[in-house]
Design a protein around this motif. Structure first.
Motif, PDB file in Angstrom:
ATOM      1  N   ALA A 104      81.899   3.699  82.760  1.00  0.00           N
ATOM      2  CA  ALA A 104      80.459   3.554  82.500  1.00  0.00           C
ATOM      3  C   ALA A 104      80.187   2.210  81.839  1.00  0.00           C
ATOM      4  N   ARG A 105      81.025   1.829  80.872  1.00  0.00           N
ATOM      5  CA  ARG A 105      80.853   0.532  80.210  1.00  0.00           C
ATOM      6  C   ARG A 105      81.131  -0.612  81.181  1.00  0.00           C
ATOM      7  N   ALA A 106      82.162  -0.466  82.019  1.00  0.00           N
ATOM      8  CA  ALA A 106      82.484  -1.515  82.996  1.00  0.00           C
ATOM      9  C   ALA A 106      81.330  -1.706  83.975  1.00  0.00           C
ATOM     10  N   ALA A 107      80.766  -0.626  84.467  1.00  0.00           N
ATOM     11  CA  ALA A 107      79.646  -0.716  85.421  1.00  0.00           C
ATOM     12  C   ALA A 107      78.462  -1.435  84.783  1.00  0.00           C
ATOM     13  N   ALA A 108      78.191  -1.155  83.514  1.00  0.00           N
ATOM     14  CA  ALA A 108      77.055  -1.773  82.827  1.00  0.00           C
ATOM     15  C   ALA A 108      77.239  -3.282  82.691  1.00  0.00           C
ATOM     16  N   ARG A 109      78.477  -3.752  82.647  1.00  0.00           N
ATOM     17  CA  ARG A 109      78.752  -5.183  82.471  1.00  0.00           C
ATOM     18  C   ARG A 109      78.625  -5.990  83.753  1.00  0.00           C
ATOM     19  N   HIS A 110      78.547  -5.337  84.907  1.00  0.00           N
ATOM     20  CA  HIS A 110      78.529  -6.036  86.187  1.00  0.00           C
ATOM     21  C   HIS A 110      77.209  -5.821  86.907  1.00  0.00           C
ATOM     22  N   GLN A 111      76.658  -6.913  87.405  1.00  0.00           N
ATOM     23  CA  GLN A 111      75.402  -6.862  88.149  1.00  0.00           C
ATOM     24  C   GLN A 111      75.674  -6.416  89.597  1.00  0.00           C
ATOM     25  N   PRO A 112      74.660  -5.875  90.271  1.00  0.00           N
ATOM     26  CA  PRO A 112      74.815  -5.540  91.685  1.00  0.00           C
ATOM     27  C   PRO A 112      75.289  -6.763  92.474  1.00  0.00           C
ATOM     28  N   LEU A 113      76.006  -6.502  93.556  1.00  0.00           N
ATOM     29  CA  LEU A 113      76.612  -7.552  94.367  1.00  0.00           C
ATOM     30  C   LEU A 113      76.066  -7.533  95.783  1.00  0.00           C
ATOM     31  N   GLU A 114      75.796  -8.719  96.328  1.00  0.00           N
ATOM     32  CA  GLU A 114      75.422  -8.849  97.733  1.00  0.00           C
ATOM     33  C   GLU A 114      76.705  -8.980  98.545  1.00  0.00           C
ATOM     34  N   LEU A 115      76.928  -8.036  99.445  1.00  0.00           N
ATOM     35  CA  LEU A 115      78.154  -7.993 100.232  1.00  0.00           C
ATOM     36  C   LEU A 115      77.821  -7.764 101.696  1.00  0.00           C
ATOM     37  N   SER A 116      78.786  -8.011 102.543  1.00  0.00           N
ATOM     38  CA  SER A 116      78.682  -7.650 103.955  1.00  0.00           C
ATOM     39  C   SER A 116      80.096  -7.409 104.463  1.00  0.00           C
ATOM     40  N   LEU A 117      80.185  -6.826 105.637  1.00  0.00           N
ATOM     41  CA  LEU A 117      81.470  -6.567 106.276  1.00  0.00           C
ATOM     42  C   LEU A 117      81.545  -7.420 107.524  1.00  0.00           C
ATOM     43  N   GLY A 118      82.744  -7.875 107.850  1.00  0.00           N
ATOM     44  CA  GLY A 118      82.872  -8.665 109.065  1.00  0.00           C
ATOM     45  C   GLY A 118      84.288  -9.135 109.287  1.00  0.00           C
ATOM     46  N   GLY A 119      84.593  -9.407 110.549  1.00  0.00           N
ATOM     47  CA  GLY A 119      85.932  -9.858 110.892  1.00  0.00           C
ATOM     48  C   GLY A 119      86.932  -8.729 110.784  1.00  0.00           C
ATOM     49  N   GLY A 120      88.185  -9.088 110.899  1.00  0.00           N
ATOM     50  CA  GLY A 120      89.220  -8.073 110.853  1.00  0.00           C
ATOM     51  C   GLY A 120      90.457  -8.560 110.140  1.00  0.00           C
ATOM     52  N   GLY A 121      91.318  -7.635 109.843  1.00  0.00           N
ATOM     53  CA  GLY A 121      92.586  -7.939 109.205  1.00  0.00           C
ATOM     54  C   GLY A 121      93.514  -6.753 109.345  1.00  0.00           C
ATOM     55  N   ARG A 122      94.727  -6.940 108.893  1.00  0.00           N
ATOM     56  CA  ARG A 122      95.718  -5.867 108.985  1.00  0.00           C
ATOM     57  C   ARG A 122      96.716  -5.995 107.850  1.00  0.00           C
ATOM     58  N   PHE A 123      97.281  -4.891 107.487  1.00  0.00           N
ATOM     59  CA  PHE A 123      98.432  -4.864 106.598  1.00  0.00           C
ATOM     60  C   PHE A 123      99.603  -4.502 107.494  1.00  0.00           C
ATOM     61  N   GLY A 124     100.346  -5.513 107.912  1.00  0.00           N
ATOM     62  CA  GLY A 124     101.469  -5.302 108.820  1.00  0.00           C
ATOM     63  C   GLY A 124     101.003  -4.672 110.115  1.00  0.00           C
TER      64      GLY A 124
END
Length: 186
Positions: free
Chosen positions: A62-82
């Motif tokens: 709860a304290r950690a969430a209060a310290r961080h502002q909302p973030l603008e994000l998007s999804l795109g591209g690809g990747g893999r783990f092995g």
């Protein structure tokens, strides 16, 4: 209780990604595709957590969430783990996302929970290979064209993962606590 901490994209973003991955799912039935209702951005995986450390953790999150502002994000591209895990990238305010992940990981460590010491790689897992490895490079190449809409991450979630309880024997993820980002509790 098996737990992790995550951000969850809104339904419209998940539907857009589901539509974009339709050809991949059709061409690669050998992969175990994660259902969109289970898609999330993991900030830290915690494993099994008993009641007492969980109570301490929820206060710290709860304290950690209060310290961080909302973030603008998007999804795109690809990747893999092995040759085991296929994922899509997270784009946007990645530095803020990494700081949030570090803060959440610190909250878990202060609650005396073990946290894996490895670099945070922002991604959303789409599929896993079965018992045998699968060449995921062609799928990653196909995902390179995907660029999803922007969205604002506004809530942090503590999520319970129940292995085998979801559709087709997949995991079922159930948020057990959520906090608005940048908002101090009164």
């Amino acid at each position: 209780m098996r737990l992790f901490v995550a951000l969850t994209p809104p339904t419209a973003v998940l539907e857009e990604l589901w539509t974009a991955t339709e050809p991949l799912r059709a061409d690669r039935p050998e992969l175990r595709w994660t259902p969109p209702e289970q898609w999330h951005l993991t900030l830290v995986f915690l494993g099994e957590v008993d009641d007492r450390p969980r109570e301490d953790l929820t206060e710290r999150l709860a304290r950690a969430a209060a310290r961080h502002q909302p973030l603008e994000l998007s999804l795109g591209g690809g990747g893999r783990f092995g040759d085991r895990v296929l994922w899509t990238r997270v784009r946007g305010e990645i530095d803020g996302l990494r700081r949030m992940a570090a803060s959440v990981q610190a909250a878990a460590r202060h609650a005396r929970l073990p946290v894996q010491a490895r670099p945070y790689r922002p991604h959303l897992t789409l599929a896993r290979s079965g018992a045998t490895a699968t060449d995921l490079r062609p799928a990653v190449t196909e995902l390179d064209e995907f660029a999803g809409r922007s969205w604002t991450a506004e809530e942090l979630h503590l999520v319970r993962s129940r292995l085998g309880a979801g559709p087709g024997g997949t995991a079922r993820h159930e948020p057990i606590a959520s906090w608005r980002l940048g908002r101090r509790e009164t």
